[in-house]
Design a protein around this motif. Structure first.
Motif, short mmCIF file in Angstrom:
data_model
loop_
_atom_site.label_atom_id
_atom_site.label_comp_id
_atom_site.label_asym_id
_atom_site.label_seq_id
_atom_site.Cartn_x
_atom_site.Cartn_y
_atom_site.Cartn_z
N PHE A 21 1.11 -1.22 0.23
CA PHE A 21 0.01 0.05 0.18
C PHE A 21 0.89 1.17 -0.32
O PHE A 21 0.48 2.55 -0.36
CB PHE A 21 -0.63 0.36 1.04
CG PHE A 21 -1.85 -0.99 1.34
CD1 PHE A 21 -2.63 -1.34 -0.01
CD2 PHE A 21 -2.07 -2.09 2.48
CE1 PHE A 21 -3.09 -2.66 0.08
CE2 PHE A 21 -2.95 -3.01 1.95
CZ PHE A 21 -3.69 -3.60 1.44
N PHE B 253 -7.05 -6.48 8.47
CA PHE B 253 -7.21 -5.06 9.04
C PHE B 253 -7.78 -4.80 10.35
O PHE B 253 -8.89 -5.57 11.17
CB PHE B 253 -7.55 -4.03 7.88
CG PHE B 253 -7.40 -4.54 6.55
CD1 PHE B 253 -6.67 -2.93 6.01
CD2 PHE B 253 -7.53 -4.94 5.66
CE1 PHE B 253 -6.33 -2.95 5.20
CE2 PHE B 253 -7.03 -4.84 4.72
CZ PHE B 253 -6.41 -4.05 4.11
N TRP C 99 -16.43 -5.35 4.15
CA TRP C 99 -17.24 -4.04 3.16
C TRP C 99 -18.79 -4.15 4.40
O TRP C 99 -19.49 -4.98 3.52
CB TRP C 99 -17.41 -4.20 1.89
CG TRP C 99 -15.64 -4.80 1.58
CD1 TRP C 99 -14.85 -3.11 1.54
CD2 TRP C 99 -14.84 -5.55 0.47
NE1 TRP C 99 -13.65 -3.71 0.95
CE2 TRP C 99 -14.04 -5.07 0.51
CE3 TRP C 99 -15.08 -6.93 0.42
CZ2 TRP C 99 -12.28 -5.77 -0.24
CZ3 TRP C 99 -14.23 -7.33 0.03
CH2 TRP C 99 -12.76 -6.95 -0.28
N LEU D 276 -12.98 -12.02 -8.67
CA LEU D 276 -12.32 -10.80 -9.36
C LEU D 276 -10.85 -11.62 -10.01
O LEU D 276 -10.48 -11.77 -11.52
CB LEU D 276 -10.94 -10.30 -8.76
CG LEU D 276 -12.10 -9.10 -8.22
CD1 LEU D 276 -11.02 -8.18 -6.95
CD2 LEU D 276 -12.42 -7.67 -8.83
N MET E 130 -11.12 0.07 3.21
CA MET E 130 -12.27 -1.27 2.78
C MET E 130 -11.39 -0.69 1.51
O MET E 130 -11.64 -2.18 0.47
CB MET E 130 -13.80 -0.26 3.45
CG MET E 130 -13.89 -0.03 4.05
SD MET E 130 -15.03 -1.20 4.93
CE MET E 130 -15.61 -0.31 5.83
N GLU F 207 -8.32 -0.56 0.77
CA GLU F 207 -6.72 -1.97 0.80
C GLU F 207 -7.28 -3.27 0.72
O GLU F 207 -6.49 -3.95 0.02
CB GLU F 207 -6.56 -1.44 1.71
CG GLU F 207 -5.30 0.16 1.92
CD GLU F 207 -4.58 0.89 2.43
OE1 GLU F 207 -4.61 1.24 2.41
OE2 GLU F 207 -4.98 -0.11 4.06
N ALA F 208 -8.36 -3.48 1.52
CA ALA F 208 -8.54 -4.57 1.87
C ALA F 208 -9.07 -5.44 0.31
O ALA F 208 -9.27 -6.47 -0.01
CB ALA F 208 -9.64 -5.17 2.33
N ALA F 209 -9.22 -4.41 -0.84
CA ALA F 209 -10.15 -5.16 -2.15
C ALA F 209 -9.01 -5.05 -2.90
O ALA F 209 -8.45 -6.28 -3.44
CB ALA F 209 -11.12 -3.79 -2.29
N ALA G 79 -8.22 -5.86 -6.30
CA ALA G 79 -9.16 -5.20 -7.34
C ALA G 79 -8.11 -4.56 -8.13
O ALA G 79 -7.16 -4.06 -6.94
CB ALA G 79 -10.23 -5.11 -6.21
N ARG H 203 -11.74 -1.10 -10.61
CA ARG H 203 -12.47 -1.84 -9.95
C ARG H 203 -12.97 -1.96 -8.93
O ARG H 203 -13.96 -1.28 -8.69
CB ARG H 203 -11.31 -3.17 -10.26
CG ARG H 203 -12.46 -4.82 -10.18
CD ARG H 203 -13.92 -4.29 -11.14
NE ARG H 203 -14.68 -5.24 -10.65
CZ ARG H 203 -14.95 -6.63 -11.60
NH1 ARG H 203 -14.02 -7.70 -12.26
NH2 ARG H 203 -15.91 -7.49 -10.83
N THR H 204 -12.25 -1.42 -7.90
CA THR H 204 -12.03 -1.53 -6.11
C THR H 204 -13.03 -0.25 -6.18
O THR H 204 -13.84 0.12 -5.48
CB THR H 204 -10.93 -0.86 -5.68
OG1 THR H 204 -10.40 -1.71 -5.81
CG2 THR H 204 -10.78 -0.31 -3.83
N ASP I 116 -16.43 -1.20 -6.88
CA ASP I 116 -17.18 -2.40 -6.31
C ASP I 116 -17.55 -2.09 -4.73
O ASP I 116 -18.13 -2.54 -4.04
CB ASP I 116 -16.46 -3.81 -6.29
CG ASP I 116 -16.36 -4.00 -7.64
OD1 ASP I 116 -17.72 -4.07 -8.58
OD2 ASP I 116 -16.25 -4.74 -8.07
N ILE I 117 -16.37 -1.39 -4.45
CA ILE I 117 -16.30 -1.05 -2.99
C ILE I 117 -16.53 0.00 -2.70
O ILE I 117 -17.83 1.02 -2.34
CB ILE I 117 -14.69 -1.42 -2.16
CG1 ILE I 117 -14.33 -2.73 -2.76
CG2 ILE I 117 -14.93 -0.86 -0.61
CD1 ILE I 117 -15.11 -3.59 -2.25
N PRO J 167 -20.57 1.50 -4.11
CA PRO J 167 -21.38 1.18 -3.06
C PRO J 167 -21.17 1.71 -1.54
O PRO J 167 -22.72 2.18 -0.89
CB PRO J 167 -21.23 0.15 -2.83
CG PRO J 167 -20.03 -0.37 -4.66
CD PRO J 167 -19.62 0.76 -3.86
N LEU J 168 -20.72 1.83 -1.36
CA LEU J 168 -20.47 2.41 -0.03
C LEU J 168 -20.45 4.03 0.51
O LEU J 168 -21.34 4.83 1.48
CB LEU J 168 -18.78 2.14 0.80
CG LEU J 168 -18.67 0.87 0.89
CD1 LEU J 168 -17.70 0.59 1.41
CD2 LEU J 168 -19.72 0.63 2.05
#
Lengths: 329, 374, 559
Positions: A22, A51, A57, A72, C456, C458-460, C465, C469-470, C473-474, C477-478
């Motif tokens: 990251f 995390f 989500w 994916l 959220m 980073e998890a994707a 993703a 895409r992230t 998809d993430i 929607p949030l």
């Protein structure tokens, strides 16, 4: 399982995120085996991450959360269902696939996050303070589960925590961090019994640190003689310390005794300044004659008559549990 | 993003250009006006023209009118610099049309001789009002006076007799009950101020204008607002209102009355085709239509008068044409009577900005003082 | 160490496109009016225009009156806005939810419609005066409307919801523990409110106040209808719409430039002021509402009821005018008809069609440009990100009048290849709407983005993703609620936009507000009113949707 241990803000999470991809390092290299991965994006590193806040989500069900990464990869939906099902079994959430994260308890969410990280069969599992949001009681059981699961899967795991107890119980090896630097790496026992710096000693829970100067070194008897404000004390021999060096002596409270009749140990005089009843032990703060507070535990308070504050006592501890650290470390 | 629009725009343009047989058709399929003439007059004429075109050439003309006050329209045309986005400029003062012609922003009219000849050269004495351009860039379309409007009920409540002439507006009982539009904003107001100035001379004229300022309750942003607020009863009387604007409010069911004092300025509502217009044939045909009996009749229904002695306002009893006759005091044509005009356009045009500036300084800026003074 | 870095990817290309859009459609036109304002007819640099402005007593008076009007409006809207916000957020009383929706409604008062509605009811021949004259023999009508008092009334009623919403948003973010701490040390009731609660809402309040000020400052239609011409905005408008006198025309541009300069100054000042203190607590906290006692409860209802009564005067007036024929000097119309509605909808449907088409297009563009903008600001360290952030606030502050004029001046050259200037193509209307209303989409998206923890996303990324895409998809929607609210707000305000579009509309492109304007200036007030009613209903429906999705927390829009 490798643990990064350190106080908050010491850089352990940053390191974790560098590993995860990251963050991109400004200098230096991140290597997986022999492969440099600096420029490899997170999802190509084969990493599973859990995390601190789980980052589940909220708009997806437990199943979808876990299945997302598989989708994916365009894996057939039957295979997905199978893999998600099996990982859910592993984390003991078999029946909760269609729930939403908001409907789960903290411990369950934690396990979903773990399942999401594991379902892709990562080469490395990264856990960022995964237990910090849980109640003390659940924490211990989840801790055990994580350790069990990790051993079962045999997966390289990097674990970040600021809790030394957590680190000691979970880890194969621990790296203690402070201010962005690694101070010591080693198995829990080595860290606990042979801290190599004042910070590590302090952080790992050694409460009594006494400054002094090496008087004499005796490699044959494996002892050092150290002059301190509390008098002359014996400590474990360390090849790096020579007469004339400044050093710090570390003594754990549980290794110290009060008014013990045993000879051949270090012994210091003082007065009881405070007593704290901890249930499984009683901890005295003993004010030494030169003003330093020395902590000493009574391990069986049931059979101990508490000394009133002000009582003159002597504190004793064996040289074999007195560790000397070079003064500049 | 930007590029996408350019492509889109280009596509649109191609679409337009690819219209079937544009070059051969007698008129184009589109016609756009810029006009200070209220839509109550432009909409019916444009609609009827579209019908006319359909009947005559079987062509569907898409029409639109961009409403803009005379000065705005003028400024816009100048801004366009010969690449106008509309085809026709209709309405306002003939002097502005002359100015546009000087700047080569108008196209010469190519009307059939009998059509243009039917429009007399001028009307009125001692100062003749030109009704068409001797150089052929514009022609008048209809005649309409700039007069006074009032609401009889409100006047009755105030105990004020119905006004006949400009001076009746200075009645102290009307203080705060008069609406007008500043000459800087409205050409009808400007022209009527010139009438007063040329009638009374500068000193007395300006005193008169200041006095009217003191009686004024509302300076509207546009001349069209003046009859509106009077019709609604918000104000008792209004200054310098084109007859057809007032008539629209009458048609809308309001109890409003109009009077054109003897010295009221009459405008021929000039019309011209803009140089570089994209639909020049449709534009020319529209003007020809407007001067035809059919076009004149449609206009007459809305409270204006024919530009030629050939026609008179006439309709079946109860028709809007007859209502219009009644509304403007029984008149059917300006060519039936002696028309008095004291307004000298050259003089007015020469000091156009000067009068506006003086109005700003001596009326607008000190309006509170004037209200106290009179 | 870097956070997500934008490399030469499609993302960077998109980012470049966004900047291109901002430069071409915001910065370029604005520089054009500054160029106009600082040059003479010959094109040489001069300060003479501004010198003339500041030495002309009429302009100076306009300047001060505008300032005073702005300040007083901020004061009146503050008093009402704060009172309403606190009642709604902190207390429970009958019809609370209904009121929380109703208090937003006055905001959707299309330009002209509000003031016309007021005149129908409170004008010299309005319902109230007619009743006074008929029943009490009043000789001269009371002048409620014509003059500064009328402008103040209209602006206050129109704008207090802005204040309410800004405060509501800020209040909802105040951690109740801070107030409890105050109570712990003995601050109670009004004291606690004044010392602790109110200061904590400062950022929301400042942005609300700024908006109210600039809105009032830039509104030219209301003062014009009420015969108040010695204010800056009406002067800018009047000077510009008369093209004949080039000098006066240029003064109009100078005034517009001045409006922009002042808006910039106010924005910077407000930002500085808020930035001094760090109020950052982003999470909304759950507020326990206090049940009011029986007397206080009905007092609250009474206060809000009375307020709503005043607020809905314009709507009632406009509704009556839209169905009344020849309504004058009677309390209510005597003849009723639907002909005006027929005339503006069935006979000439273009107003409604154009409005929906252009605003719909603008909405799409707002989404395509605004959501990525929010993402760039909230999630990356792309260069120019802060400038972009400041720019969105600035856009919010630029008077529509000035923007419209800037567009006319800047885009009046024929484009290459197609040989038509941008001002000659209808696409300019959706474009100017996008620019005007983009900040709402950006702000709303950004503030909901900030509520979504980065982990959220980073998890994707972690499970494979891509960035895009992230996002899809993430992230979307949030934050869709926030985006939805912001976009709908952009839509509602686009529907009502007139100040910029008035200068750009050509025949055939008329939207509802322009229709209202042309009907009004053509004297057809009833048709104008009918269009106004249609617009109000359209916007009220949208606002209802916003209310259903987001409650009253939409204040973050205005930062």
């Amino acid at each position: 399982m490798f643990t990064l241990l350190g106080p908050s803000g010491c850089g352990k999470t940053t390191l974790l995120r560098l590993i995860a991809g990251f963050y991109v390092p400004d200098e230096g290299e991140v290597r997986f085996d022999d492969r440099r991965v600096n420029e490899v994006p997170p999802h190509e590193r084969g990493i599973g991450m859990v995390f601190q806040n789980y980052a589940l989500w909220p708009h997806m069900t437990v199943f979808d959360n876990i299945a997302y990464g598989l989708k994916l990869q365009k894996i057939a939906s039957a295979t997905i269902a199978e893999r998600v099902g099996s990982v859910l079994e592993k984390v003991k959430l078999g029946s909760l696939g269609d729930r939403y994260p908001g409907q789960l308890s903290g411990g369950q969410q934690q396990r979903v996050a773990l399942a999401r990280a594991l379902v892709l069969n990562p080469k490395i599992l990264l856990l960022d303070e995964p237990l910090s949001n849980l109640d003390a009681k659940i924490r211990i059981s989840v801790r055990a589960e994580i350790r069990k699961l990790q051993k079962e899967l045999g997966i390289t795991t990097v674990y970040v925590t600021h809790d030394q107890e957590e680190a000691l119980t979970l880890s194969d090896r621990i790296a203690v961090f402070n201010q962005g630097r690694v101070l010591q790496i080693g198995p829990p026992r080595e860290l606990y019994e042979r801290p190599q710096s004042r910070f590590v000693a302090d952080f790992i829970g050694i409460n009594n640190l006494i400054d002094g100067t090496v008087q004499a070194a005796d490699p044959a008897r494996k002892t050092l003689t150290v002059t301190t404000a509390a008098g002359e004390l014996a400590a474990l021999w360390d090849e790096r310390l020579h007469p004339g060096d400044t050093c710090v002596l570390c003594v754990r409270p549980e290794n110290a005794a009060i008014n013990a009749p045993v000879d051949g140990q270090n012994r210091i005089k003082g007065r009881i300044a405070f007593a704290a009843y901890l249930g499984n032990s009683l901890r005295y703060d003993v004010e030494l004659e030169h003003g330093q507070i020395f902590k000493a535990d009574i391990r069986d308070p049931w059979h101990h008559e508490e000394f009133p504050v002000g009582t003159a006592v002597s504190v004793s501890f064996p040289a074999s549990s007195t560790v000397a650290i070079a003064g500049d470390r | 993003m930007y590029r996408k629009f350019t492509i889109l725009a280009a596509a649109l343009f191609l679409l337009q250009a690819a219209g079937p047989g544009v070059a051969q058709a007698p008129i184009e399929e589109e016609l756009n006006l810029i006009t200070p003439v209220a839509k109550t007059l432009t909409d019916p004429t444009l609609a009827d023209f579209a019908k006319y075109a359909k009947e005559k050439w079987n062509i569907t003309v898409k029409t639109s009118a961009l409403a803009a006050g005379t000065p705005v329209a003028y400024g816009q045309i100048v801004e366009w610099k010969g690449r106008p986005q509309v085809d026709i400029f209709w309405g306002g003062e003939s002097a502005l049309f002359d100015k546009l012609a000087e700047q080569n922003l108008l196209a010469k009219l190519t009307l059939p001789k009998d059509v243009i000849d039917a429009v007399p050269v001028s009307i009125g004495k001692p100062m003749p009002i030109p009704l068409k351009d001797p150089k052929g860039f514009w022609t008048g379309t209809v005649l309409e006076p700039y007069g006074l409007v009032y609401h009889p009920k409100v006047l009755a409540r105030l105990g004020v007799p119905e006004p006949k002439d400009w001076d009746d507006l200075l009645n102290p009982k009307l203080k705060g009950h008069i609406a007008q539009c500043a000459p800087t904003r409205s050409s009808s107001s400007h022209a009527t101020y010139e009438v007063i100035l040329q009638r009374d001379g500068d000193d007395k004229g300006w005193e008169w204008i200041r006095h009217l300022g003191g009686n004024t309750g509302l300076f509207t942003a546009r001349s069209r607002d003046v009859p509106s607020v009077v019709a609604k009863g918000e104000f008792a009387a209004g200054f310098a209102v084109p007859s057809y604007m007032a008539f629209e409010d009458r048609l809308a069911g309001f109890d409003i009355k109009f009077v054109a004092p003897k010295t009221a300025w009459i405008t021929p509502e000039p019309i011209a085709v803009l140089a570089g217009a994209r639909h020049p044939k449709a534009a020319m045909m529209f003007i020809e239509y407007l001067l035809s009996e059919r076009g004149q009749r449609v206009a007459m229904e809305r409270g204006v008068f024919p530009i030629t002695p050939k026609y008179r306002v006439q309709g079946a009893p109860g028709s809007t044409a007859e209502m219009a006759v009644e509304f403007t005091g029984g008149m059917r044509s300006y060519f039936d009577r002696e028309v008095t005009n004291i307004y000298e356009d050259d003089k007015a045009q020469k000091r156009y900005a000067e009068v506006n500036e003086k109005f700003r300084k001596e009326v607008e800026s000190v309006i509170e003082d004037l209200k106290k003074k009179y | 160490m870097n956070r997500l870095r934008l490399s030469l990817t499609p993302a960077a290309f998109g980012y470049g496109l966004i900047w291109t859009f901002l430069i071409v459609f915001v910065l370029f036109p604005l520089t054009r009016i500054f160029y106009d304002a600082f040059t003479n007819e010959a094109g040489g640099f001069t300060l003479a225009n501004f010198l003339e402005f500041f030495t002309d007593s009429f302009y100076l008076r306009s300047f001060w009156k505008s300032m005073v009007l702005g300040v007083v409006t901020v004061f009146t809207t503050s008093v009402i806005g704060i009172a309403v916000a606190f009642l709604i957020v902190r207390y429970d009383f009958p019809y609370r939810n209904l009121f929380s929706y109703l208090t937003m409604l006055p905001m959707i008062l299309p330009p002209l419609v509000g003031v016309l509605g007021f005149v129908f009811i409170l004008g010299r021949a309005g319902t109230l005066n007619v009743l006074l004259m008929d029943w009490f023999g009043l000789e001269h009508p009371v002048n409620f409307m014509y003059g500064m008092q009328g402008v103040l009334l209209v602006e206050t009623v129109h704008l207090f919801p802005l204040m309410t919403m800004s405060i509501l948003d800020a209040l909802a973010k105040v951690d109740p523990s801070l107030e409890e701490a105050a109570q712990g040390v003995g601050a109670k009731g009004f004291r606690r409110f004044r010392d602790i609660t109110l200061p904590l809402t400062t950022p929301g309040y400042v942005s609300g106040a700024l908006l109210v000020f600039i809105w009032t400052f830039a509104d030219f239609l209301t003062p014009l209808v009420l015969g108040v011409q010695d204010l800056l905005a009406p002067q800018a408008y009047l000077n510009i719409v008369q093209f004949v006198d080039r000098r006066i025309f240029r003064m109009g541009i100078v005034i517009s430039a001045l409006l922009v300069i002042l808006a910039i100054v106010f924005v910077i000042a407000a930002r500085q002021y808020v930035a001094i203190k760090d109020y950052s607590s982003l999470a909304y906290s759950k507020v326990e509402r206090i049940q009011l006692g029986p007397v206080k409860r009905w007092l609250a209802v009474g206060f809000l009821g009375l307020l709503m009564l005043i607020c809905f005067i314009p709507q009632v007036g406009v509704l009556l005018a839209s169905v009344g024929r020849g309504w004058a000097l009677t309390p209510f119309p005597e003849h009723y008809t639907l002909e005006f509605f027929r005339a503006v909808s069935i006979e000439t449907p273009k107003f409604i069609i154009n409005s929906l088409l252009f605003c719909g297009l603008a909405l799409l563009m707002c989404l395509v440009i605004g959501v990525p903008m929010a993402w760039v600001m909230g999630r990356t360290r792309a260069p120019g990100r802060d400038t972009m952030d400041a720019l969105t606030t600035l856009i919010l502050a630029i008077p529509g009048t000035a923007l419209g004029i800037a567009y006319v001046r800047a885009f009046n050259f024929p484009l290459p290849f197609i040989d038509i200037p941008l001002t000659g193509m209808w696409i300019i209307l959706p474009l100017v709407l996008v620019v005007r209303r983009l900040p709402y989409t950006v702000r709303a998206s950004l503030s909901s983005l900030q509520l979504v923890h980065q982990s959220m996303e980073e998890a994707a990324a972690n499970v494979g993703a891509t960035r895009l895409r992230t996002f899809w998809d993430i992230t979307v929607p949030l934050i869709w609620k926030g985006i939805f609210v912001g976009a709908l707000f952009s839509f509602i305000t686009s529907l009502q936009e007139a100040s910029a579009t008035i200068f750009l509309t050509l025949g055939g492109w008329e939207m509802i507000p322009f229709g209202i304007f042309t009907f009004y200036i053509a004297g057809s007030q009833s048709q104008a009113a009918a269009l106004g009613v249609i617009l109000i209903v359209l916007c009220a429906l949208c606002l209802y949707a916003v209310n259903r999705v987001a409650g009253t927390r939409v204040g973050g829009l205005f930062g």
